[in-house]
Design an enzyme around this catalytic site. Structure first.
Site, PDB file in Angstrom:
ATOM      1  CB  SER A   1       7.944   2.152   4.497  1.00 20.65           C
ATOM      2  OG  SER A   1       6.560   2.166   4.678  1.00 20.65           O
TER       3      SER A   1
ATOM      4  CG  ASP B   1       5.310  -2.746  -1.275  1.00 11.81           C
ATOM      5  OD1 ASP B   1       4.170  -2.608  -0.791  1.00 11.81           O
ATOM      6  OD2 ASP B   1       6.262  -2.008  -0.984  1.00 11.81           O
TER       7      ASP B   1
ATOM      8  CG  HIS C   1       5.515  -2.204   2.628  1.00 12.02           C
ATOM      9  ND1 HIS C   1       6.077  -1.361   1.695  1.00 12.02           N
ATOM     10  CD2 HIS C   1       5.594  -1.551   3.821  1.00 12.02           C
ATOM     11  CE1 HIS C   1       6.461  -0.237   2.305  1.00 12.02           C
ATOM     12  NE2 HIS C   1       6.183  -0.329   3.585  1.00 12.02           N
TER      13      HIS C   1
END
Lengths: 206, 382
Positions: free
Chosen positions: B154, B319, B352
Site C-alpha cells: 500500500s 483489491d 486490499h
C-alpha cells in the site's frame, strides 16, 4: 549458481544449447520457468520470462526467476530494441493471434531469436487430413479443433518463407522427431517438412 | 490527551537532520528531529543483508512483535521471523515510523522546538519522497551501503517505488505490494472524506486540539470507518457479516448498530483512535495523495531508466483500492527500460487487506523471490 542442475525436456535442451553462456534471455511463454531455471543454473544466463498463465508465473517466481504475467501478442511492444541477446518462443508461435508481429517484435528486442514450433507439414498430419478428412489430433497436438489454443499452425516451409520475407537469417535449424530429438535432415529442406514433427530455428536480423 | 503519548516505546530512536537539515519537497528544512525505528535479526559483517520494510498509512515500526499500545501481534508477524519469508535468521529487518507519523518519529503531535508547543498544523506538509529521504538518512547512519531489499504494501509500496527511483544504487531488490506509482482520483476522494470528517469534529480545534487537552475522536473514528471499507472486498464483507444482526433478534427501528457490520466498523473506528493521531492522519493521507512518480520524473519509464534493481510486484485480485492495473502500469514502465522484473497477481477475495493477511501463495512467492535475489547477490546464509 549452486544447487542441483535441473534436467529439462529434450526440445528445451536443444534450445538451451543454442544460447551462449552469460548472455541475456527473454523467454516468451516460459511456462513454469524450466528453461530459464536451466539456463541460469548451467550457463549463468540472465533470464526473464513472460507467461500467460498466472499459475506458471507464480511457480516461476517462487523458484526465484524473474517472470511477469503477460501476453506475447500484446506485451512485447513495451520492450526496448536490442534489450536481450536472445528472445525465445518455445512451442507458442502457433497460439499467438498475430505470429508475424510477434516475430517482428522478437527480432527487434533480441539480437537473436529462437523459435520452436510443431510442423503442420508432418506426414502424419497430412495423412490424417487426407484420409480421415478430419483435423489432426496427435500425441503432440492433442486438442480437438474446437478447443485448441493453437490457432495459427504453419509448416516448416511456411515458417522459412516468412522468415525470408521478414529479412531474418536462419543461423541454425533443427528438424526434430516427436520425442524432440534431432533427425539429421536439413531443417529448411523438403524432407524435414514431411518427416519432422517439430523444428527449432535460431534467427538473426539479416 | 492522545493515547499515544507518554509511553516508552520499544525499539530505537535517533536524531536525524542534526548536521545538515533534511530539505523537504515543500521547501522547509527540517532538523534535528527524532526518527524511531525497530529492527529484527542481525546485520551481517559486510552489512549486505538489510531489508527495509516500509509500513502503510496506519502501520508502524512494530512489524513482528506485540504492539506496545494495542497489545496485538505485529502487523506482518506472519511474514517476519525465523524461517519466514522475511527470515530473521538470515536478514536484518529494519522498519521505521514514517515522517509525519505518531509513534516516535517527528510528526504533528511532537513538540516544535521553535515554539515549545506541539506542531499541529505548523508541521510541514510531507511527501512519500520525504519519508524515503529520512529512511535513507537512517541507512547512512547505520553504515549500510546497499539495502538487500526494500519491501512494503500500500503506502509502503509507494515508498518502495520511490526508493528504487531515487536511490537505485542503494537498493538490490524492490518489492512493492498492492501499490501504485500514483494515487488515483478515487483514492484521493476517499482520503478527502476522511480528512473532512476529522476537520469537521469541533474537538479538532483547527489542528490545535492538544493545547485544548482533547482529540477529535469522532472525526478520526469516522475517517477510519470509511477507509476500512476500502480495505475490504464486498465478498469479504458479505462472508464475514452478511446482513446478520448484532446481539439482537430483530431490527430496532432506530439508529443503533443493528447490523454486525455496523458494530464492526464502529469498533474499528474506536480502537483506531486509541493508537493514532488525527493530524498525522491528515498529513500522511496528503503525502499519499501527492504521490505521482511519473509527474516527478517526466514519465514512469524515466523514473526507472537504467535501473539495476530487481523488482517483484505483487497485487491481489479483489483489491479495488490498488487494483492490479496499477501494478501492471509499473510493470510496463519497467519493461520499457528492460528492467529485471517479476509480477504476480495473487488470487484472493480479501480485498486490499490481503497483503496483511495470511495468503500462502503470497508468502511462497515472496520467499522464493528473496531466495533468488540472495543467490544472485551472493548473499550467504549467516
Amino acid at each position: 549458481m549452486n544447487g542441483v542442475v535441473p534436467s529439462i525436456r529434450v526440445d528445451l535442451q536443444l534450445i538451451a544449447d543454442m544460447v551462449e553462456p552469460s548472455s541475456s534471455v527473454l523467454d516468451v511463454g516460459c511456462g513454469d520457468g524450466a528453461l530459464l531455471q536451466y539456463l541460469w543454473k548451467t550457463k549463468g544466463v540472465d533470464g526473464r520470462g513472460i507467461e500467460l498463465s498466472q499459475a506458471g508465473v507464480n511457480a516461476s517466481v517462487r523458484n526465484g526467476l524473474s517472470v511477469i504475467q503477460g501476453d506475447a501478442d500484446t506485451d512485447l511492444k513495451d520492450y526496448p530494441s536490442d534489450a536481450f541477446d536472445y528472445v525465445i518462443l518455445s512451442q507458442t508461435l502457433q497460439a499467438t493471434h498475430n505470429p508475424r508481429t510477434v516475430l517482428d517484435n522478437m527480432a527487434r528486442i533480441g539480437r537473436r531469436s529462437i523459435v520452436s514450433f510443431p510442423n503442420f507439414g508432418y506426414w502424419r498430419v497430412r495423412m490424417s487430413l487426407a484420409w480421415s478428412g478430419r483435423m489432426p489430433v496427435t500425441e503432440n497436438l492433442p486438442h480437438q479443433w474446437y478447443d485448441t489454443p493453437n490457432i495459427h499452425f504453419c509448416t516448416i516451409r511456411d515458417f522459412v518463407t516468412l522468415a525470408r520475407d521478414m529479412n531474418l537469417h536462419v543461423e541454425r535449424g533443427l528438424a526434430l522427431n516427436g520425442k524432440g530429438r534431432p533427425m539429421g535432415v536439413n531443417a529448411t529442406g523438403a524432407l524435414a517438412n514431411i518427416l519432422a514433427e517439430q523444428a527449432v530455428f535460431l534467427l538473426r536480423r539479416a | 490527551m492522545s493515547a499515544t503519548e507518554n509511553i516508552s516505546l520499544p525499539g530505537q530512536c535517533i536524531e536525524l537532520g542534526g548536521n545538515g537539515k533534511l530539505r523537504l519537497d515543500c521547501g522547509v528544512e527540517l532538523g534535528p528531529f527524532p526518527f524511531a525505528y525497530q529492527t529484527y535479526g542481525e546485520l551481517n559483517a559486510d552489512k549486505s543483508n538489510a531489508i527495509m520494510v516500509c509500513h502503510a498509512l496506519t502501520g508502524d515500526q512494530f512489524v513482528a512483535e506485540t504492539h506496545p499500545i494495542t497489545g496485538k501481534s505485529g502487523w506482518w508477524g506472519q511474514m517476519t521471523g525465523p524461517g519466514k519469508p522475511l527470515d530473521t535468521d538470515r536478514y536484518f529487518i529494519i522498519c521505521a515510523n514514517v515522517l509525519g507519523g505518531c509513534l516516535g518519529t517527528v510528526g504533528p503531535k511532537e513538540t516544535d522546538p521553535a515554539t515549545g508547543k506541539p506542531y499541529g498544523l505548523n508541521f510541514p506538509v510531507i511527501t512519500i519522497a520525504d519519508m524515503v529521504r529520512a529512511q535513507k538518512l537512517l541507512i547512512d547512519h547505520l553504515g549500510i551501503e546497499q539495502l538487500f531489499a526494500v519491501i512494503g504494501g500500500s503506502m509502503g509500496a509507494m515508498q518502495v517505488l520511490d526508493w528504487a527511483a531515487r536511490y537505485p544504487e542503494r537498493v538490490f531488490a524492490a518489492i512493492p505490494v498492492a501499490g501504485a506509482a500514483r494515487h488515483s482520483a478515487q483514492n484521493i476522494a476517499f482520503h478527502e472524506v476522511g480528512r473532512q470528517a476529522i476537520m469537521a469534529d469541533r474537538d479538532w480545534h483547527g489542528g490545535d486540539y492538544l493545547s485544548h487537552d482533547t482529540t477529535p475522536r469522532r472525526g478520526l473514528a469516522v475517517a477510519r470507518m470509511a477507509a476500512h471499507i476500502t480495505y475490504l472486498s464486498e465478498t469479504a464483507l458479505h462472508r464475514k457479516f452478511g446482513r446478520n444482526l448484532q446481539d439482537r433478534e430483530a431490527l430496532t427501528f432506530g439508529f443503533d448498530a443493528d447490523f454486525q457490520v455496523e458494530s464492526y466498523l464502529r469498533h474499528q473506528g474506536i480502537t483506531f483512535v486509541e493508537r493514532f493521531d488525527a493530524n498525522s492522519y491528515l498529513y500522511i493521507t496528503r503525502a499519499m495523495d501527492y504521490f505521482d512518480l511519473a509527474a516527478e520524473f517526466g514519465s514512469l519509464p524515466a523514473a526507472f531508466e537504467n535501473t539495476p534493481v530487481r523488482y517483484c510486484l505483487v497485487s491481489f485480485t479483489s483489491d479495488w483500492l490498488f487494483p492490479t492495473p496499477e501494478s501492471r502500469a509499473v510493470v510496463h514502465a519497467l519493461n520499457a527500460v528492460a528492467a529485471n522484473v517479476s509480477f504476480v497477481e495473487i488470487e484472493s477475495d480479501k480485498g486490499h487487506d490481503a497483503f496483511l493477511l495470511d495468503e500462502p501463495e503470497f508468502r511462497e512467492v515472496l520467499g522464493g523471490f528473496l531466495n533468488g535475489c540472495a543467490e544472485h547477490k551472493g548473499l550467504n546464509r549467516l
